[in-house]
Scaffold this motif. Structure first.
Motif, PDB file in Angstrom:
ATOM      1  N   GLY A  93      10.019 -11.092   2.723  1.00 18.87           N
ATOM      2  CA  GLY A  93       9.131 -10.130   2.377  1.00 18.87           C
ATOM      3  C   GLY A  93       8.306 -10.177   3.686  1.00 18.87           C
ATOM      4  O   GLY A  93       7.892 -11.093   4.829  1.00 18.87           O
ATOM      5  N   VAL A  94       7.607  -8.746   3.460  1.00 20.27           N
ATOM      6  CA  VAL A  94       6.399  -8.921   4.499  1.00 20.27           C
ATOM      7  C   VAL A  94       5.179  -7.917   3.958  1.00 20.27           C
ATOM      8  O   VAL A  94       5.194  -7.214   2.766  1.00 20.27           O
ATOM      9  CB  VAL A  94       7.087  -7.300   5.982  1.00 20.27           C
ATOM     10  CG1 VAL A  94       8.397  -7.988   6.434  1.00 20.27           C
ATOM     11  CG2 VAL A  94       7.468  -6.228   5.272  1.00 20.27           C
ATOM     12  N   ASP A  95       4.015  -7.750   4.696  1.00 17.44           N
ATOM     13  CA  ASP A  95       2.681  -7.746   4.438  1.00 17.44           C
ATOM     14  C   ASP A  95       2.663  -6.328   5.082  1.00 17.44           C
ATOM     15  O   ASP A  95       2.392  -6.379   6.509  1.00 17.44           O
ATOM     16  CB  ASP A  95       1.910  -8.669   4.454  1.00 17.44           C
ATOM     17  CG  ASP A  95       0.354  -7.827   3.801  1.00 17.44           C
ATOM     18  OD1 ASP A  95       0.076  -6.416   4.190  1.00 17.44           O
ATOM     19  OD2 ASP A  95      -0.119  -8.510   2.503  1.00 17.44           O
ATOM     20  N   ILE A  96       2.643  -5.037   4.531  1.00 20.54           N
ATOM     21  CA  ILE A  96       2.729  -4.028   5.179  1.00 20.54           C
ATOM     22  C   ILE A  96       1.323  -2.585   5.081  1.00 20.54           C
ATOM     23  O   ILE A  96       1.086  -1.377   4.520  1.00 20.54           O
ATOM     24  CB  ILE A  96       3.687  -3.016   5.520  1.00 20.54           C
ATOM     25  CG1 ILE A  96       4.567  -2.692   4.268  1.00 20.54           C
ATOM     26  CG2 ILE A  96       4.880  -3.757   6.379  1.00 20.54           C
ATOM     27  CD1 ILE A  96       5.728  -1.826   4.036  1.00 20.54           C
ATOM     28  N   SER A  97       0.141  -3.782   4.676  1.00 21.83           N
ATOM     29  CA  SER A  97      -0.732  -2.960   4.046  1.00 21.83           C
ATOM     30  C   SER A  97      -0.917  -1.910   4.740  1.00 21.83           C
ATOM     31  O   SER A  97      -2.005  -0.949   3.964  1.00 21.83           O
ATOM     32  CB  SER A  97      -1.938  -4.110   4.063  1.00 21.83           C
ATOM     33  OG  SER A  97      -1.430  -5.006   2.457  1.00 21.83           O
ATOM     34  N   SER A  98      -1.479  -1.788   5.681  1.00 20.90           N
ATOM     35  CA  SER A  98      -2.361  -0.982   6.361  1.00 20.90           C
ATOM     36  C   SER A  98      -1.620   0.078   7.548  1.00 20.90           C
ATOM     37  O   SER A  98      -1.558   1.066   7.940  1.00 20.90           O
ATOM     38  CB  SER A  98      -2.164  -1.550   7.836  1.00 20.90           C
ATOM     39  OG  SER A  98      -1.443  -2.354   8.903  1.00 20.90           O
ATOM     40  N   LEU A  99      -0.539   0.490   6.520  1.00 21.92           N
ATOM     41  CA  LEU A  99       0.944   0.866   6.882  1.00 21.92           C
ATOM     42  C   LEU A  99       0.655   2.699   6.596  1.00 21.92           C
ATOM     43  O   LEU A  99       0.758   3.584   7.539  1.00 21.92           O
ATOM     44  CB  LEU A  99       2.213   0.971   5.713  1.00 21.92           C
ATOM     45  CG  LEU A  99       3.583   2.119   6.583  1.00 21.92           C
ATOM     46  CD1 LEU A  99       3.897   1.929   8.367  1.00 21.92           C
ATOM     47  CD2 LEU A  99       4.215   1.375   5.779  1.00 21.92           C
ATOM     48  N   GLN A 100       0.165   2.894   6.012  1.00 21.03           N
ATOM     49  CA  GLN A 100      -0.028   4.518   5.681  1.00 21.03           C
ATOM     50  C   GLN A 100      -1.664   4.907   6.063  1.00 21.03           C
ATOM     51  O   GLN A 100      -1.621   6.287   7.192  1.00 21.03           O
ATOM     52  CB  GLN A 100      -0.876   5.013   4.197  1.00 21.03           C
ATOM     53  CG  GLN A 100       0.494   4.953   2.692  1.00 21.03           C
ATOM     54  CD  GLN A 100       1.316   5.223   2.817  1.00 21.03           C
ATOM     55  OE1 GLN A 100       0.858   6.334   3.560  1.00 21.03           O
ATOM     56  NE2 GLN A 100       2.803   5.255   2.907  1.00 21.03           N
TER      57      GLN A 100
END
Length: 597
Positions: free
Chosen positions: A47-54
């Motif tokens: 997995g990856v954490d991409i919380s900042s993507l938007q």
């Protein structure tokens, strides 16, 4: 994220990727070597954490594929072997005038968009509920502003209701919720409550809501600085407070939380003693110490780095963390998540600091904005407020991303795909000497495509084409992608050869039908040097021939026969064997009578 946004510049040798003022680098094509990791399968969490993507996309950040073409980042992640995303959610990361606190603008609305896109790309979603309006970690666990004046019981109800709201919203959007994290790095407390007997009631409310409103999803808790002793204490407190969680999550950054013996100790306590599943919720590693957006990096130079600070070093760190989790979890290690691999500058280049700072204020793309300080100050967390006031700005994490500052994927991202072990040989098995025939004619024999460390099965031929009885050429124990071990036999039939699961073959036993003692002592010599002297291993109704001696080594030896034994073999025919003794007493065993004269 431990100490999010705080500059950590540790003295040591600097490794540069030669980022120029405009952000160009020479690393996107740096090759990496990654070996398959036993235990990491297609089912393991990669997995990856991409919380900042938007926030990044709203600010105009572009991402590319490995050929340099613009591409949806979720497609690039899927192509690279990622199968899970982690998304943090803050309750209300805005001040009273609507200014964002930054940190990737991790609102429910934004994370639903990313979660839907991830689901469309065949990924499961881990929802990280922090029950705060901004960063929650051991140094700060600020209450949401709306809950500030709640009583203890009202806070418990608020946790339950908010969890229900997020679960319902995600499910209505069609999101594939695989796991929900209740609280973030709650090692020292949660929602400004430090008494375990109290704050664990908050966690319990969240876990109960997850189980009710996201049935099938795993409920996780999350702590940092894993060691055997610290996690044993935490697990005991969770048990005492009857928190019905499924997964213990750990923060493990190799440069902060190592060595890996700390992680192994924590995992063994959780999986062996408490029988819970285990995962690393956050890890990352820098590929450079260069600043590529004008904002100081949270990790600067590292003294005695555990890996080389390079793209290969990133790949090695990723591979080793997954190896540790999957090979030391007593079958309960789930995998891990890489933290914020796509949090790159809005405009690459260390001379674009003001541009990136302005983007942070407008879109929330930096680790914090100046408006976050008041939130912490109002909560009485003045140290956190002072830190935000001093260091707010753009991303402080770009040097640990898995994309270069211009959005091109680094080769280290492919580690998620390359470290998968599909099937592998764990050890050789003892080769049986019996003959075998097919017991399931609708099954297949297989060839192995790949190496013993990682291979896929390819159909070789149907077992229905085997008409006779066969010797086993080789035998091996194979660990499949489901983590279970299977015994396979290899046979050869003319030009055909292949591996067959042992349960699809049936042993053809040898059976003693009659034994007669010989009263006279007639002496024999070897007639055919191709024969052997055998022992019978097993019972009289089901035994194997075991070679004891080769007759070619005894061309002039005299043998005495003491009994005749009739053996019905695998082919249904009966053969007469003599039990012989050499005159010097050194050789004795069974010989087919036709080999003697």
């Amino acid at each position: 994220m431990v100490g999010a946004g705080i500059l950590v510049a540790l003295s040591g040798a600097t490794t540069s990727v030669f980022a120029n003022a405009d952000g160009t680098t020479n690393v996107k094509n740096d090759k990496v070597t990654v070996k398959p990791v036993h235990g990491v399968t297609t089912n393991s969490i990669r997995g990856v954490d991409i919380s900042s993507l938007q926030a990044e996309l709203n600010a105009g950040v572009q991402f590319y594929d490995y050929d340099g073409k613009k591409q949806d980042i979720l497609q690039t992640l899927e192509d690279s072997g990622v199968n899970y995303v982690r998304l943090r959610i803050w309750n209300d990361p805005f001040d009273s005038e609507g200014h964002t606190y930054g940190g990737g603008d991790a609102t429910l609305t934004n994370e639903v968009k990313t979660a839907k896109d991830a689901t469309a790309h065949h990924m499961k979603v881990l929802i990280d509920l922090q029950y705060s309006d901004f960063w929650a970690d051991p140094a700060k666990q600020a209450l949401p502003k709306a809950w500030k004046n709640y009583t203890f019981d009202q806070k418990k109800q608020a946790v339950y209701d908010y969890t229900k709201k997020v679960m319902t919203t995600m499910k209505n959007a069609g999101v594939d919720i695989g796991m929900v994290q209740v609280g973030n790095e709650t090692t020292k407390g949660m929602m400004q409550e430090s008494d375990p007997d109290k704050y664990m009631q908050f966690i319990s409310e969240g876990v109960n809501a997850v189980h009710k409103y996201a049935p099938g999803a795993l409920a996780a808790v999350h702590y940092e600085s894993p060691t055997a002793s610290s996690f044993a204490k935490i697990a005991a407190e969770l048990k005492t407070n009857k928190v019905n969680y499924d997964v213990m999550g750990a923060t493990y950054y190799p440069h902060w939380n190592g060595p890996d013996s700390n992680l192994i100790g924590a995992e063994n306590v959780i999986t062996k003693t408490y029988k819970k599943k285990f995962a690393v919720m956050e890890m990352s590693y820098p590929y450079t110490t260069d600043d590529m957006d004008g904002q100081p990096n949270i990790v600067g130079d590292i003294s005695n780095p555990p890996y080389k600070i390079s793209v290969q070093g990133q790949a090695d760190a990723i591979s080793d963390v997954w190896k540790t989790v999957m090979q030391n979890g007593n079958g309960k290690g789930l995998g891990a998540f890489y933290w914020e691999p796509a949090w790159i500058p809005v405009k690459a280049g260390w001379n674009n600091y003001q541009f990136n700072r302005d983007a942070s204020i407008k879109y929330g793309t930096g680790w914090a904005t100046q408006y976050a300080a008041k939130y912490y100050d109002d909560a009485g967390l003045t140290d956190a407020g002072a830190n935000a006031d001093q260091y707010w700005g753009a991303s402080s994490y770009d040097n640990q991303a898995l994309f270069d500052p211009n959005g091109y994927p680094l080769q280290s991202l492919l580690t998620f795909k390359k470290m998968i072990t599909y099937n592998y040989v764990s050890k050789n098995a003892k080769k049986p000497v019996d003959r075998y025939k097919v017991s399931k004619r609708t099954a297949y024999a297989y060839s192995f495509k790949g190496s013993n460390d990682s291979f896929t099965f390819k159909k070789a031929f149907p077992l229905s084409t085997l008409k006779s009885f066969y010797k086993i050429d080789k035998a091996e124990y194979i660990v499949k992608t489901n983590g279970k071990t299977y015994l396979y036999y290899h046979i050869t039939s003319g030009k055909k050869s292949g591996w067959i699961w042992h349960s699809y073959l049936k042993k053809c036993p040898n059976k003693v039908t009659k034994t007669t003692k010989v009263s006279y002592k007639h002496r024999y010599m070897v007639k055919n040097k191709k024969g052997n002297v055998y022992g019978f291993q097993g019972g009289s109704k089901d035994f194997q021939f075991v070679t004891l001696h080769y007759l070619k080594n005894y061309p002039r030896t005299h043998f005495t026969v003491t009994r005749k034994t009739y053996v019905k073999k695998y082919n249904g025919k009966t053969y007469k064997y003599y039990y012989v003794h050499s005159t010097n007493g050194k050789v004795h065993g069974y010989v087919w009578h036709g080999y003697l004269k």
